[in-house]
Design an enzyme around this catalytic site. Structure first.
Site, mmCIF file in Angstrom:
data_model
loop_
_atom_site.group_PDB
_atom_site.id
_atom_site.type_symbol
_atom_site.label_atom_id
_atom_site.label_comp_id
_atom_site.label_asym_id
_atom_site.label_seq_id
_atom_site.Cartn_x
_atom_site.Cartn_y
_atom_site.Cartn_z
ATOM 1 N N ASP A 144 18.511 -8.022 -20.542
ATOM 2 C CA ASP A 144 17.297 -7.221 -20.559
ATOM 3 C C ASP A 144 17.710 -5.818 -20.149
ATOM 4 O OD1 ASP A 144 14.478 -6.807 -20.784
ATOM 5 O OD2 ASP A 144 14.410 -6.675 -18.601
ATOM 6 N N GLU A 146 17.423 -7.457 -26.811
ATOM 7 C CA GLU A 146 16.232 -7.078 -27.549
ATOM 8 C C GLU A 146 16.556 -5.827 -28.340
ATOM 9 O OE1 GLU A 146 11.840 -7.686 -25.640
ATOM 10 O OE2 GLU A 146 13.381 -6.791 -24.433
ATOM 11 N N ASP A 154 12.506 -9.104 -14.671
ATOM 12 C CA ASP A 154 13.612 -8.797 -15.579
ATOM 13 C C ASP A 154 14.477 -10.011 -15.886
ATOM 14 O OD1 ASP A 154 12.782 -6.141 -15.619
ATOM 15 O OD2 ASP A 154 13.932 -5.689 -13.806
#
Ligand SMILES: [Zn+2]
Length: 392
Positions: free
Chosen positions: A185, A269, A351
């Site tokens: 992340d 991501e 997170d």
């Protein structure tokens, strides 16, 4: 598998070389801007598309004109390469990766690319076309033995430092396969949070140097316009900027190499950083962290070393989804770092939970065999049961 790899070094030109390079940079910039104008006009005024070949033809004609004879005073290859660079810029624009190409400025970074016979490499010395002496390159690491450089790019940054980037093809050996995978992340407080709970600091290079930079900028602003002292002060500002950028790149390279070495599958991501940067509050912090460069490094290093790299589409609700039961919250404000799942009661670090979800989604994608083309991966958030299966 053979891979193309660029090695970048600093070099120290002689006065004569400085002179030749200055002219070459100037001509390259002129040709680039001229061709950009040609292509823009061709399209908007005459409704036709002009491509590389068309601009190359027009350049030949242009060089024959008396008022452009000065273009012949520098090597011709870098000028053609400028047309190629412009072509790439247009391709990036048409394929949605970049904005419309813009004009190169006299005071920005300067660059010129030499290919083929426009430079000579004897295994020790590199000499550019129209120069009598080889460049004085500071070999901070050695080039692979017996390599044949296919292109070299000379650049000068705003802090007046000269660099050479040498493109070679070399065999990069895949690392031994290991049984470890990780989800990342990307955050602001820490640059990277991994699914196994590690955080890698956001070393806020900019913040560290902010005071120095502000001081240099104040000095620069006080100097008389167009004065020699103002230019000197400008150089000092550029030097601090360069130092910040160097440190950031260094850190990113160390971190991306470490993550790729230690994991077989890496999931992140995909970021629409550009859209996020439009949010002014976050803009400074985000461009300081340099996510997109970091993700780019992970991607090519994964390819080099035989690792699997999976990018998850941004709309996957990685933060709002409970990793343990799959419950998705309606909203989760940015300032909430810890939350408890109303469904199963598990406490989450925002997170780490997100990183775990990213890993699970990435593994599901990798298992479905959809991740063959990195960057074009789509996951369906409705498929959460499968993601959880993939985790166990
Ligand atoms: Zn839950």
């Amino acid at each position: 598998m053979k891979q193309k790899r660029a090695y970048k070094y600093r070099f120290y030109p002689t006065d004569g070389q400085v002179h030749i390079l200055a002219r070459t940079f100037g001509c390259c910039r002129y040709v680039y801007n001229w061709a950009l104008r040609q292509r823009t006009d061709a399209f908007f005024k005459h409704g036709e598309r002009l491509y590389y070949a068309g601009t190359a033809e027009r350049l030949t004609t242009l060089k024959k004109q008396e008022d452009h004879a000065w273009l012949n005073e520098v090597a011709s290859v870098p000028l053609q390469q400028s047309l190629r660079h412009l072509d790439t810029a247009f391709r990036n624009f048409f394929e949605g990766r970049a904005e419309y190409p813009t004009y190169h400025k006299k005071h920005g970074q300067q660059a010129a690319t030499y290919v083929g016979t426009a430079f000579k490499w004897d295994g020790k010395h590199l000499t550019l076309a129209r120069m009598d002496t080889p460049l004085d390159i500071h070999w901070s690491r050695s080039l692979p033995k017996g390599c044949k450089p296919s292109a070299v790019t000379i650049s000068k940054d705003r802090a007046n430092r000269y660099f050479i980037s040498i493109l070679v093809e070399e065999e990069i050996k895949h690392l031994p396969v290991i049984n470890k995978q990780v989800g990342l992340d990307l955050g602001l407080k820490s640059m990277v949070i991994t699914s196994d709970g590690h955080t890698y600091g956001n070393p806020k290079f900019f913040a560290k140097d902010e005071k120095n930079l502000a001081k240099a900028q104040r000095r620069h602003a006080k100097k008389k316009k167009r004065s020699k002292n103002r230019r000197k002060a400008q150089c000092k500002v550029a030097r601090i900027h360069a130092r910040i950028a160097d440190r950031r790149r260094d850190y990113q390279h160390k971190l991306s190499t470490e993550i790729i070495r230690e994991n077989q599958i890496v999931c992140v991501e995909s970021l629409h950083v550009k859209n996020m940067v439009k949010n002014h509050k976050l803009a400074q912090a985000i461009s300081d962290v340099g996510w997109s460069e970091f993700v780019r490094q992970l991607e090519y290093k994964a390819k080099w070393y035989g690792r699997t790299f999976v990018k998850i589409d941004k709309w996957y609700p990685s933060s709002k989804r409970c990793f343990d039961c799959g419950h998705v919250l309606d909203s989760l404000p940015l300032d909430i770092r810890f939350w408890t799942c109303p469904e199963c009661g598990v406490q989450h670090d925002r997170d780490i939970n997100a990183a775990c979800n990213i890993l699970a989604a990435g593994l599901a994608v990798a298992a479905c065999g959809e991740a063959v083309r990195p960057g074009a991966v789509k996951t369906n958030p409705g498929r959460s049961p499968r993601s959880r299966k993939a985790r166990s």
